[in-house]
Scaffold this active site. Sequence first.
Site, PDB file in Angstrom:
ATOM      1  CE  LYS A  15      21.284  16.533 -18.678  1.00 30.83           C
ATOM      2  NZ  LYS A  15      22.531  15.898 -19.050  1.00 30.83           N
ATOM      3  CE  LYS A  37      26.707  17.976 -25.037  1.00 35.03           C
ATOM      4  NZ  LYS A  37      27.403  16.743 -24.679  1.00 35.03           N
ATOM      5  CE  LYS A  45      31.697  18.389 -18.209  1.00 32.88           C
ATOM      6  NZ  LYS A  45      31.042  17.244 -17.558  1.00 32.88           N
TER       7      LYS A  45
HETATM    8  N1  TRP Z   1      30.404  11.275 -20.351  1.00 28.76           N
HETATM    9  C1  TRP Z   1      29.117  11.041 -20.955  1.00 28.76           C
HETATM   10  C2  TRP Z   1      28.479  12.383 -21.306  1.00 28.76           C
HETATM   11  O1  TRP Z   1      28.663  13.355 -20.617  1.00 28.76           O
HETATM   12  C3  TRP Z   1      28.200  10.269 -20.030  1.00 28.76           C
HETATM   13  C4  TRP Z   1      28.712   8.887 -19.771  1.00 28.76           C
HETATM   14  C5  TRP Z   1      29.214   8.410 -18.586  1.00 28.76           C
HETATM   15  C6  TRP Z   1      28.756   7.811 -20.696  1.00 28.76           C
HETATM   16  N2  TRP Z   1      29.538   7.099 -18.717  1.00 28.76           N
HETATM   17  C7  TRP Z   1      29.285   6.694 -19.989  1.00 28.76           C
HETATM   18  C8  TRP Z   1      28.402   7.692 -22.040  1.00 28.76           C
HETATM   19  C9  TRP Z   1      29.487   5.476 -20.626  1.00 28.76           C
HETATM   20  C10 TRP Z   1      28.612   6.466 -22.677  1.00 28.76           C
HETATM   21  C11 TRP Z   1      29.145   5.372 -21.968  1.00 28.76           C
HETATM   22  O2  TRP Z   1      27.735  12.446 -22.266  1.00 28.76           O
END
Ligand code: TRP
Length: 332
Positions: free
Chosen positions: A197, A194, A111
Amino acid sequence: MDRIFSGVQPSGNMTLGNYLGAIRNWVKLQDDYESIFCVVDMHAITVWQDPDDLRRATREVAAGMLAAGVDPKKNIIFNQSNVSAHAELGWVLNCVARLGWLNRMTQFKEKAGKHKENASCGLYVYPNLMAADILLYKATHVPVGDDQKQHLELARDIAQKFNNDFGKEVFPLPDPMIFGTATRVMSLRDGSKKMSKSDPSEYARIGMTDDADAIAKKIRKAKTDPHPIPDNVDGFEDRLEAKNLMNIYGALNDMKLEDVCAEYGGQSFADFKKALTDLAVAKLSPISEEMKRYMDDPAQIDAILRDGAERANAIAQPVLDEVKDVVGFLRP
Ligand code: TRP
C-alpha cells in the site's frame, strides 16, 4: 474450538495483495475457527499517518473484509485502538521481550532504513504489540503472510518467556498458518518486492477499489521480460515479474501455477495480460462495488466495529486481569 487472530494495517489503500494474501483466506477459515480479525490502527501509527487518512483507511480495511465475505456475526471484526487491553498487554510484553530479540527483526531494519535514529520508538516495539494482539485472545492459530513469520516466532518466544518467568502456563504458543507463495503478491514494477500500500508508485499495485480502466492500465504497464510465457514452473529463473503475474492469475482463478503455465505457455505477454485483466476485473469488481457501498455508509461500518470491539473486549479483559494478577499488579 481453535481460535484465530489476524490483523491488517490501515495504512494507504487496500491492495490485491491484502485480498489474495490475507482476507480471501480468512473467508475460507471462518467456518472452522472462532476468528478475530483486527484493523491494527495502533500498528499503523508506528509510521506517520494523517489522521483523516487513518480514519478513512480504517473503515476501508473493514469494508474490504466485509465485501470479501468475512461475516461480522460469526467472527469478530474490530479496530485495535478500541480495545485498550492491547496497549496494556503491549506494555507488559515490552518488559518481557529482550532488546537482543528486537534487534534481529528484519522488518524494522527494512522500514527504518538508513535513518534508524529517526524511526519512532513504536516501530521498534511493533513486534511486541503484535504479540500482545495474539496473546490477549490466547489465539491458537495466526494466519499471516510469509513476511510475518519472524514476528510470529517472536510472539512465541515472548509467550514462552512470560510463562517461564512467572511459572504459569498463561499463554498457549500460537501456531503460524503461513499461506503458500501462491498467495504472496509482489509489486508489478519489481518482482522481488511485496505489493505494498505504501509503495510510492501507483503502478506497483492493484487497489481493491480500482476500476476496470485502472486495472487494465496497471496490468498493461506491469514489468515483464522479452521472452514468451514459460510452459512449466521451472522456467521462472530470473523471471520474478513473469512468475508474479502468473501467480496472480492462478490465485484469482483458483488454479495451480503449473496449470497456468500449461494453459498460457508459449504465448506472448500481451495476450496473457489481456486474459489477466479480464479475470482481475471479473473477480474484483463485485468486491469493489460492495466496498463502495459500505464506504458510502460509514455509520454502518462504525456500528460493526463497535459491536466487534465489545465482543473482543469481553474475551480480552479477563485475560488482561489474569496477566495483572500473575505479574503482581493490584486490582483493588
Ligand atoms: N504485522 C502484521 C502485518 O503487517 C499486522 C498484524 C498486527 C498482525 N498484529 C497482528 C497479523 C496479529 C497477525 C496477528 O501484516
